[in-house]
Design an enzyme around this catalytic site. Structure first.
Site, PDB file in Angstrom:
ATOM      1  N   ALA A  52       0.829  -1.208   0.000  1.00 40.49           N
ATOM      2  CA  ALA A  52       0.000   0.000   0.000  1.00 40.49           C
ATOM      3  C   ALA A  52       0.865   1.261   0.000  1.00 40.49           C
ATOM      4  CB  ALA A  52      -0.929  -0.004   1.220  1.00 40.49           C
ATOM      5  N   LEU A 101       0.725  -4.020 -13.509  1.00 39.85           N
ATOM      6  CA  LEU A 101      -0.707  -3.734 -13.527  1.00 39.85           C
ATOM      7  C   LEU A 101      -1.010  -2.452 -12.774  1.00 39.85           C
ATOM      8  CD1 LEU A 101      -2.189  -7.271 -12.754  1.00 39.85           C
ATOM      9  CD2 LEU A 101      -2.231  -6.110 -14.958  1.00 39.85           C
ATOM     10  N   GLU A 134      -9.466 -13.119 -11.610  1.00 43.69           N
ATOM     11  CA  GLU A 134      -8.527 -14.139 -11.150  1.00 43.69           C
ATOM     12  C   GLU A 134      -7.903 -13.721  -9.817  1.00 43.69           C
ATOM     13  OE1 GLU A 134      -6.749 -15.156 -15.639  1.00 43.69           O
ATOM     14  OE2 GLU A 134      -5.555 -14.034 -14.159  1.00 43.69           O
ATOM     15  N   LYS A 136      -5.062 -12.710  -7.425  1.00 45.19           N
ATOM     16  CA  LYS A 136      -3.736 -12.126  -7.668  1.00 45.19           C
ATOM     17  C   LYS A 136      -2.731 -12.809  -6.740  1.00 45.19           C
ATOM     18  CE  LYS A 136      -1.263  -7.727  -7.988  1.00 45.19           C
ATOM     19  NZ  LYS A 136      -0.116  -8.159  -7.156  1.00 45.19           N
ATOM     20  N   ASP A 138       0.571 -13.699  -4.807  1.00 46.23           N
ATOM     21  CA  ASP A 138       1.688 -12.943  -4.252  1.00 46.23           C
ATOM     22  C   ASP A 138       2.957 -13.775  -4.424  1.00 46.23           C
ATOM     23  OD1 ASP A 138       3.177 -11.040  -3.020  1.00 46.23           O
ATOM     24  OD2 ASP A 138       2.412 -11.398  -1.003  1.00 46.23           O
ATOM     25  N   ARG A 157      10.811 -11.819 -14.661  1.00 46.92           N
ATOM     26  CA  ARG A 157      10.371 -10.594 -15.326  1.00 46.92           C
ATOM     27  C   ARG A 157      11.470  -9.548 -15.374  1.00 46.92           C
ATOM     28  NH1 ARG A 157       5.359  -6.930 -13.221  1.00 46.92           N
ATOM     29  NH2 ARG A 157       6.781  -6.547 -11.502  1.00 46.92           N
ATOM     30  N   TYR A 246      -0.977 -18.988 -16.384  1.00 40.44           N
ATOM     31  CA  TYR A 246      -2.332 -18.541 -16.726  1.00 40.44           C
ATOM     32  C   TYR A 246      -2.356 -17.431 -17.779  1.00 40.44           C
ATOM     33  CZ  TYR A 246      -0.715 -15.265 -13.167  1.00 40.44           C
ATOM     34  OH  TYR A 246       0.039 -14.372 -12.454  1.00 40.44           O
ATOM     35  N   LYS A 334      -6.823  -4.459  -5.163  1.00 37.68           N
ATOM     36  CA  LYS A 334      -6.032  -4.900  -4.017  1.00 37.68           C
ATOM     37  C   LYS A 334      -6.905  -5.060  -2.766  1.00 37.68           C
ATOM     38  CE  LYS A 334      -2.020  -5.066  -4.357  1.00 37.68           C
ATOM     39  NZ  LYS A 334      -0.934  -4.079  -4.475  1.00 37.68           N
ATOM     40  N   CYS A 428      20.041  13.092  19.561  1.00 38.59           N
ATOM     41  CA  CYS A 428      20.201  11.952  18.662  1.00 38.59           C
ATOM     42  C   CYS A 428      20.810  10.778  19.416  1.00 38.59           C
ATOM     43  CB  CYS A 428      21.088  12.342  17.474  1.00 38.59           C
ATOM     44  SG  CYS A 428      21.548  10.950  16.415  1.00 38.59           S
ATOM     45  N   CYS A 431      24.609   9.991  17.912  1.00 41.05           N
ATOM     46  CA  CYS A 431      25.810  10.821  18.081  1.00 41.05           C
ATOM     47  C   CYS A 431      25.691  11.839  19.206  1.00 41.05           C
ATOM     48  CB  CYS A 431      26.138  11.547  16.769  1.00 41.05           C
ATOM     49  SG  CYS A 431      24.935  12.808  16.293  1.00 41.05           S
ATOM     50  N   CYS A 446      18.298  14.965  13.553  1.00 47.76           N
ATOM     51  CA  CYS A 446      19.608  15.161  14.160  1.00 47.76           C
ATOM     52  C   CYS A 446      20.331  16.280  13.424  1.00 47.76           C
ATOM     53  CB  CYS A 446      20.405  13.863  14.075  1.00 47.76           C
ATOM     54  SG  CYS A 446      22.147  14.046  14.478  1.00 47.76           S
ATOM     55  N   CYS A 452      27.416  12.402  12.335  1.00 53.92           N
ATOM     56  CA  CYS A 452      26.469  11.389  12.785  1.00 53.92           C
ATOM     57  C   CYS A 452      26.627  10.143  11.916  1.00 53.92           C
ATOM     58  CB  CYS A 452      25.038  11.916  12.700  1.00 53.92           C
ATOM     59  SG  CYS A 452      23.802  10.707  13.243  1.00 53.92           S
TER      60      CYS A 452
END
Length: 706
Positions: A52, A101, A134, A136, A138, A157, A246, A334, A428, A431, A446, A452
């Site tokens: 996302a 896509l 279809e 999707k 992963d 790919r 497919y 999605k 920080c 450092c 920082c 740093c």
């Protein structure tokens, strides 16, 4: 760290409100970040942000390019797919590109997909558009080439145009037929699909990895990709990866008239399809299938992250074609991110490569979508306060394929007694430098700069980058190696590498390092030498000052012309009542906020020393004159009021192109004020100072423009 991207100052500005300079900087950031995430996902099989979040970066990039098409970069994410193939495998050029896509995230966007199809094909608004819906998968996209029914090549790919030859590994993969059987098989056929790993096989593999004290995989997709990319096929053979076939690319003969019929043909020839799929006559049927799969996804034996809708008629697919990196005839709907509950044990602080302090939630380990997670981003201190997240709280964690998820909300009724609000640090942790928060900023950063450790590598990577010193042969890998061995701590150290290597200070010498040799070391030193002479604009950009991108560096170089003059002005500008400070603020496109950052950067003693060391080793050329024959070259111009024939942005750009310095306020050094209708205080100030005032027509006459 996924939180760092989301809290970039420009990331919080609406696309429609970005100035052109901000848009240039934002497109540069997006191109860099998306390229890094593409590399992490496609080459390293180790994504660091959620699907996302990645999709949001691409959508923002596209929105800026749509609004300002003239700013589209050569390396724009909209012009590429995936990432370049990894090293170690022979490269394969795809006969037809393997496209990505477009995504849809709600029912309205899916309806928009249908509407675009009808408009493109010239169909009536209620004309039927059959789609195949279809799951999707992963996994990792792959393509199998068959000649006379025999498997002759398998490839990943890659970047969409060129992939990796993984034939030997695919030959030992489950569900990949070595020879096709059945009727009507084209003489030459490329079958495309997804390499994946079943969830139960993934968990068994991780148990075996743990027992062998080897690194476990984050999720089934990473496990499948890492297994397919083994240089030794014998290792791949021990990994339980599979293949869904497919789709297809190159085909010497037509397969069918519709996608639904083509899927049946592929199954007859020996391929396993991504089921359950459904041919849908209307939008509502497609959305019903989506909701059914969303509800059933946890019971499927493999991971899916959405549903893909594809136009069923293949002649329509051919007519629709592609746009940019995606086919017009398909869209991925999605799923929302997955969620789980767990306990927040503590909050730590991570310092990003730009100095940003990002809070990280340390969690009781919990499985979310097949991945065991123990950390989550909290983004920034405002987010912690807004959600009132406290150590000890029970929290809802969300992920969508990322390694570091995010906390969605706190389960208040389960808060333990005595839980105290988290106090964000003002120093920080890396450092010890002050960590400050600028006005109107959500991030705390920082101020340590190059001292740093968390920031140094990023500053050096920026310094050698294409638009800075552009030192060929030095990238992040080399910077990390030099930094790790203490050879390059600041930019000037790059220009002493050769002398230190020759004096024996570097032991062993660079030519004896793994992956190096005499030729590569010679080429490196030659590339560094070629950059000992650099223009002021590139020099200022290379310093990595916050808010100083290429456009701002150009403005500064044109205004001050020489580095000595610029540094003197910055020293004087430490006095905020000085003319030097007012002059910096008045540079059109700078303003008070950016001026403050610039002045503070040059006021830091460590930065001054580092710049001095650098100047001892390079020559900084003065700004090149721009159209010096122009009447306004070197003049300071102020625009006020409403311009009637061009926009103010166009007028400013034209003036700068002719060598003028455009200012935002009128002062004693102003040469011209171009006043349109509605001019107010600036016109009055010009008259008081006896500055030449021009109408729009007089201005165009002066510069010789229509």
């Amino acid at each position: 760290m996924s939180g760092e991207n989301t809290t970039d100052p420009l990331a919080g500005i609406d696309v429609g409100a970005l100035t052109e300079e901000q848009a240039v900087a934002e497109l540069e950031r997006l191109a860099r970040e998306i390229a890094e995430h593409d590399r992490d996902y496609h080459q390293l099989d180790a994504p660091t942000i959620s699907d996302a979040e990645y999709d949001a970066l691409r959508r923002r990039n596209r929105a800026i390019e749509t609004r300002l098409p003239g700013l589209v970069r050569d390396d724009s994410p909209s012009r590429r797919i995936g990432a370049a193939p990894a090293q170690g495998f022979r490269k394969v050029r795809h006969a037809q590109p393997m496209l990505s896509l477009d995504n849809a995230f709600d029912d309205e966007e899916v309806a928009g997909f249908y509407g675009r199809i009808r408009r493109f094909l010239g169909l009536d608004g209620d004309a039927a558009v059959d789609v195949v819906a279809e799951p999707k998968i992963d996994g990792l996209s792959a393509a199998l080439l068959y000649e006379d029914g025999e498997l002759v090549r398998g490839a990943t790919r890659g970047d969409g145009a060129t992939g990796e030859d993984v034939t030997n590994n695919l030959c030992v993969t489950g569900d990949v037929p070595r020879r096709l059987s059945g009727r009507g098989i084209p003489k030459r056929l490329e079958v495309r699909g997804e390499v994946y790993m079943r969830r139960e096989d993934f968990l068994a593999l991780n148990r075996a990895q743990e027992n062998a004290e080897r690194q476990v995989f984050a999720n089934p997709r990473n496990a499948a990709a890492g297994s397919l990319r083994q240089l030794d096929p014998a290792i791949t053979e021990t990994r339980p990866i599979r293949f869904f076939g497919y789709a297809w690319g190159e085909a010497s003969d037509p397969i069918a008239d519709t996608l639904w019929e083509a899927r049946q043909r592929l199954e007859e020839w020996g391929f396993t399809l991504n089921e359950p799929a459904r041919r849908c006559k209307v939008l509502e049927a497609a959305l019903d299938h989506y909701r059914n799969l969303e509800e059933a996804r946890a019971t499927l034996p493999f991971d899916i992250d959405g549903v893909v809708y594809k136009v069923d008629r293949l002649d329509w697919q051919n007519r629709l074609g592609t746009v940019s990196r995606s086919p017009r005839w398909a869209v991925a709907h999605k799923f929302p991110a997955e969620k789980a509950r767990t306990v927040l044990k503590s909050i730590g602080i991570q310092v990003g490569r730009t100095g940003m302090l990002t809070p990280v939630a340390r969690l009781e380990p919990v499985t979310v979508g097949g991945v065991v997670v123990s950390n989550a981003t909290l983004h920034n201190e405002d987010e912690i306060e807004r959600k009132d997240v406290r150590p000890g709280d029970t929290v809802v964690v969300q992920r969508a394929g990322d390694v570091i998820p995010q906390i969605v909300t706190v389960v208040r009724e389960r808060r333990p007694k005595g839980a105290k609000p988290f106090v964000f640090p003002d120093v920080c942790p890396e450092c010890g430098s002050a960590a400050v928060r600028e006005e109107d900023e959500v991030a705390r950063r920082c101020t340590g700069g190059l001292i740093c450790p968390a920031q140094a590598v990023e500053r050096l990577r920026h310094f050698v980058g294409r638009n800075a010193f552009d030192i060929e042969g030095i990238g992040e890998k080399q910077i990390l190696a030099f930094w790790g061995k203490g050879l390059v701590k600041e930019p000037a150290d790059l220009f002493t590498l050769e002398s230190r290597d020759g004096d024996g200070e570097i032991d062993p010498p660079l030519c004896d390092w793994e992956g190096w040799g005499e030729t590569s070391v010679h080429n490196l030193f030659a590339a560094i030498d070629r950059r000992r002479d650099i223009g002021i604009e590139r020099f200022l950009y290379a310093l990595g000052i916050r808010h100083v991108g290429q456009a701002t560096a150009r403005l500064l170089s044109r205004r001050y012309e020489t580095l000595d003059r610029f540094l003197e002005a910055m020293a004087e500008a430490r006095d905020r009542d000085s003319e030097a400070y007012r002059g910096l603020v008045d540079v059109d496109g700078i303003g008070r906020k950016v001026a403050e950052v610039i002045v503070e950067f040059f006021a830091e003693p460590h930065n001054g020393r580092a710049i001095g060391d650098l100047r001892d080793r390079v020559r900084v050329r003065d700004a090149e004159p721009v159209e010096s024959g122009s009447e306004i070259a070197g003049k300071t111009v102020v625009f006020t009021g409403t311009l009637e024939t061009v926009t103010r942005a166009e007028a400013k750009a034209r003036a700068e192109a002719l060598g003028a310095k455009v200012s935002g306020s009128v002062g004693a050094k102003t040469d011209y004020v171009v006043a349109g209708p509605g001019a107010g205080s600036k016109l009055k100030k010009a008259q008081e100072l006896d500055v030449t005032v021009l109408s729009e027509a007089e201005w165009f006459a002066l510069i010789g423009a229509p």
